[in-house]
Scaffold this motif. Sequence first.
Motif, PDB file in Angstrom:
ATOM      1  N   LYS A 285       0.835  -1.206   0.000  1.00  0.00           N
ATOM      2  CA  LYS A 285       0.000   0.000   0.000  1.00  0.00           C
ATOM      3  C   LYS A 285       0.865   1.249   0.000  1.00  0.00           C
ATOM      4  O   LYS A 285       0.578   2.220  -0.726  1.00  0.00           O
ATOM      5  CB  LYS A 285      -0.913  -0.019   1.226  1.00  0.00           C
ATOM      6  N   LYS A 286       1.939   1.228   0.772  1.00  0.00           N
ATOM      7  CA  LYS A 286       2.845   2.377   0.842  1.00  0.00           C
ATOM      8  C   LYS A 286       3.544   2.618  -0.491  1.00  0.00           C
ATOM      9  O   LYS A 286       3.732   3.768  -0.923  1.00  0.00           O
ATOM     10  CB  LYS A 286       3.891   2.150   1.939  1.00  0.00           C
ATOM     11  N   MET A 287       3.917   1.513  -1.188  1.00  0.00           N
ATOM     12  CA  MET A 287       4.660   1.612  -2.444  1.00  0.00           C
ATOM     13  C   MET A 287       3.739   1.739  -3.655  1.00  0.00           C
ATOM     14  O   MET A 287       4.213   1.932  -4.774  1.00  0.00           O
ATOM     15  CB  MET A 287       5.565   0.384  -2.612  1.00  0.00           C
ATOM     16  N   GLY A 288       2.441   1.617  -3.452  1.00  0.00           N
ATOM     17  CA  GLY A 288       1.524   1.700  -4.574  1.00  0.00           C
ATOM     18  C   GLY A 288       1.485   0.450  -5.431  1.00  0.00           C
ATOM     19  O   GLY A 288       1.139   0.512  -6.618  1.00  0.00           O
ATOM     20  N   VAL A 289       1.803  -0.682  -4.839  1.00  0.00           N
ATOM     21  CA  VAL A 289       1.787  -1.957  -5.555  1.00  0.00           C
ATOM     22  C   VAL A 289       0.407  -2.592  -5.409  1.00  0.00           C
ATOM     23  O   VAL A 289      -0.109  -2.710  -4.290  1.00  0.00           O
ATOM     24  CB  VAL A 289       2.864  -2.917  -5.010  1.00  0.00           C
ATOM     25  N   GLN A 290      -0.183  -2.989  -6.521  1.00  0.00           N
ATOM     26  CA  GLN A 290      -1.478  -3.659  -6.468  1.00  0.00           C
ATOM     27  C   GLN A 290      -1.271  -5.084  -5.954  1.00  0.00           C
ATOM     28  O   GLN A 290      -0.594  -5.894  -6.579  1.00  0.00           O
ATOM     29  CB  GLN A 290      -2.127  -3.690  -7.851  1.00  0.00           C
ATOM     30  N   LEU A 291      -1.867  -5.379  -4.804  1.00  0.00           N
ATOM     31  CA  LEU A 291      -1.654  -6.664  -4.143  1.00  0.00           C
ATOM     32  C   LEU A 291      -3.003  -7.259  -3.764  1.00  0.00           C
ATOM     33  O   LEU A 291      -3.731  -6.697  -2.954  1.00  0.00           O
ATOM     34  CB  LEU A 291      -0.784  -6.477  -2.894  1.00  0.00           C
ATOM     35  N   SER A 292      -3.339  -8.391  -4.346  1.00  0.00           N
ATOM     36  CA  SER A 292      -4.579  -9.084  -3.985  1.00  0.00           C
ATOM     37  C   SER A 292      -4.266 -10.155  -2.947  1.00  0.00           C
ATOM     38  O   SER A 292      -3.177 -10.741  -2.941  1.00  0.00           O
ATOM     39  CB  SER A 292      -5.226  -9.715  -5.216  1.00  0.00           C
ATOM     40  N   MET A 293      -5.215 -10.402  -2.064  1.00  0.00           N
ATOM     41  CA  MET A 293      -5.010 -11.337  -0.951  1.00  0.00           C
ATOM     42  C   MET A 293      -5.996 -12.494  -1.067  1.00  0.00           C
ATOM     43  O   MET A 293      -7.153 -12.312  -1.429  1.00  0.00           O
ATOM     44  CB  MET A 293      -5.204 -10.632   0.389  1.00  0.00           C
ATOM     45  N   GLU A 294      -5.524 -13.678  -0.742  1.00  0.00           N
ATOM     46  CA  GLU A 294      -6.366 -14.869  -0.760  1.00  0.00           C
ATOM     47  C   GLU A 294      -5.989 -15.756   0.421  1.00  0.00           C
ATOM     48  O   GLU A 294      -4.805 -16.057   0.625  1.00  0.00           O
ATOM     49  CB  GLU A 294      -6.189 -15.642  -2.073  1.00  0.00           C
ATOM     50  N   LYS A 295      -6.979 -16.158   1.181  1.00  0.00           N
ATOM     51  CA  LYS A 295      -6.746 -17.091   2.286  1.00  0.00           C
ATOM     52  C   LYS A 295      -7.382 -18.427   1.910  1.00  0.00           C
ATOM     53  O   LYS A 295      -8.575 -18.510   1.644  1.00  0.00           O
ATOM     54  CB  LYS A 295      -7.336 -16.580   3.601  1.00  0.00           C
ATOM     55  N   THR A 296      -6.558 -19.466   1.885  1.00  0.00           N
ATOM     56  CA  THR A 296      -7.054 -20.787   1.510  1.00  0.00           C
ATOM     57  C   THR A 296      -7.206 -21.644   2.763  1.00  0.00           C
ATOM     58  O   THR A 296      -6.424 -21.510   3.718  1.00  0.00           O
ATOM     59  CB  THR A 296      -6.092 -21.479   0.531  1.00  0.00           C
ATOM     60  N   PRO A 297      -8.177 -22.530   2.797  1.00  0.00           N
ATOM     61  CA  PRO A 297      -8.341 -23.389   3.973  1.00  0.00           C
ATOM     62  C   PRO A 297      -7.194 -24.380   4.108  1.00  0.00           C
ATOM     63  O   PRO A 297      -6.547 -24.737   3.117  1.00  0.00           O
ATOM     64  CB  PRO A 297      -9.669 -24.112   3.696  1.00  0.00           C
ATOM     65  N   MET A 298      -6.955 -24.785   5.323  1.00  0.00           N
ATOM     66  CA  MET A 298      -5.914 -25.786   5.574  1.00  0.00           C
ATOM     67  C   MET A 298      -6.326 -27.106   4.908  1.00  0.00           C
ATOM     68  O   MET A 298      -7.397 -27.630   5.180  1.00  0.00           O
ATOM     69  CB  MET A 298      -5.726 -25.991   7.077  1.00  0.00           C
ATOM     70  N   PRO A 299      -5.492 -27.630   3.998  1.00  0.00           N
ATOM     71  CA  PRO A 299      -5.847 -28.907   3.369  1.00  0.00           C
ATOM     72  C   PRO A 299      -5.895 -30.025   4.406  1.00  0.00           C
ATOM     73  O   PRO A 299      -5.252 -29.966   5.464  1.00  0.00           O
ATOM     74  CB  PRO A 299      -4.710 -29.140   2.354  1.00  0.00           C
TER      75      PRO A 299
END
Length: 528
Positions: A285-299
């Motif tokens: 966010k500080k650097m202006g980088v587009q970053l998407s987040m994904e949380k996957t369930p524990m297999p």
Amino acid sequence: MRSIAPLLVVCFFTAAFAASNVVVHRMAQYDLPTIGAFGSRSSALSLSLSPFTFLDADRDVTVDFFTNLTKPGLRVKGYLFLVPSTISSASRALWKQFEPILLQKNTSFPIYFALETPELRQVYDAVHTGDHTFEKHVFSVRGSPQAVGSPKTVNIQGWLRGSGSVDLPTIVLAAHYDSFGLVPGMSVGADRPTSGVTALLEISRVLSRIFGEERSRPAYNVLFLLCGGSTLNYAGIQQWAESQRIAKLESVLLLDGIADGSLHVRTVDSTAPRHLTESLSAIAKKMGVQLSMEKTPMPTFPARKEEDTPAPSRGVAPQPTVFFQNMEEALLAALPEDSRSTSEIVVLSGFPSSPNSSLPAFLSRADFLDTESDVSLISRNTHMILEALIRQIWPNAASLIEASDAVPTFHISEEALASWQAFLSGPSGAGRVSPFVDAHHPALVAITKNMGETLRDVTLQAVATPRSVLFFGPLSRTGSIDLARPYAFHVIVALCVIAYNAAIFCGFKFLPSLSVVRRLFAQKAGKQ
């Protein structure tokens, strides 16, 4: 910029003359013992080159059109594709779609690719524009495909040791170094995985300077890990996880292609603190980088039994019942249960998570035209990763980072990144496919040497080879393109000679109009 130029190989010809050798790279061939056989299933041929006239670089060609090229019943006996040094973006996009489709086919005839040279371009032009009634170019390759029975894949790891007690918390920075594509002998993976390897090496250089000073050495260990075997169901990361003896595994950051303007963070849902995830989000966010987040369930994995894990001396990994779709899934399957829930597992890449499939993940990852990358993006993203690690390792990270402009120690060297990218994406880095690369591969020799200069306890770990995927080689061969005349040419010449002599004989014997001439010749001969 041009598209990849194909030639059809269809007709049988005579022995040739004016031969010239050419290095060609065969399309991948592999078996999935529990599923089937895939790829180009043969390699030897000696056939004439015919133009592929219905593929125009300026026309729109659909994937459906390409899939029809390998259907049974065609007169085609093989393909030779010329790959130019500069490829149009449209051609790259088309092959990106076509590649996984071809990889999941069983093709009975050989398919070869060659880097375009002036000599090959002349052949291409001659085949497309010349008169081939009595002369044609013959493409010949000898040899049969051979299964790679005992791959010699390795992991490379090195440490930065912190100060304090023996059981310090440990952060693991990992990437896989092996590449794959439709044409394994030409695949370098400039983005995936090379950019991750390049970032790891540069971060190890920067942090080694800080760890080298006693007053700045933190109460943390950092392990740098480069894994092989991504095309062998992620055998490298599995074996490392099974054999590691880290008492306090706090975080694992997996780099999976970071030469992208926007990045994707994938984390596994667990009870572990999310230090790295939160740091990466804040810094992006500080650097202006587009970053998407994904949380996957524990297999969920079946309970591991002692007999399920072979001793290292056996050298053969157990045959898996499923194919892992990504690195973290393979890692979690091999980690002890207590480490799964207490360690933060983070994947940073330019791609979202792979879709679930019964086929190996390397099929969807394949990209043999992944030959270029933006070093400025790699530099920016490497800086973001480095800052996230610094924030986790040093309690006073904020003041260190604020002062970094005045302290060259913290600076990422874009020149070093560019040098590694050029080396690993060039001829010395080609063919880094797990079954065919060992510790003597030029790329691995250079990487091991570099890690030995910046890290401690650098070791190579031989990776046991699973039986889930069987590859065939060699990746590249030396073929020949010769100028030849067809059998039909010699047959036509012979028939013409026979017809000429037959006409003369019949004329003298049967045509009345020639009888007078025959008597005159006879009388003249008698007088003499």
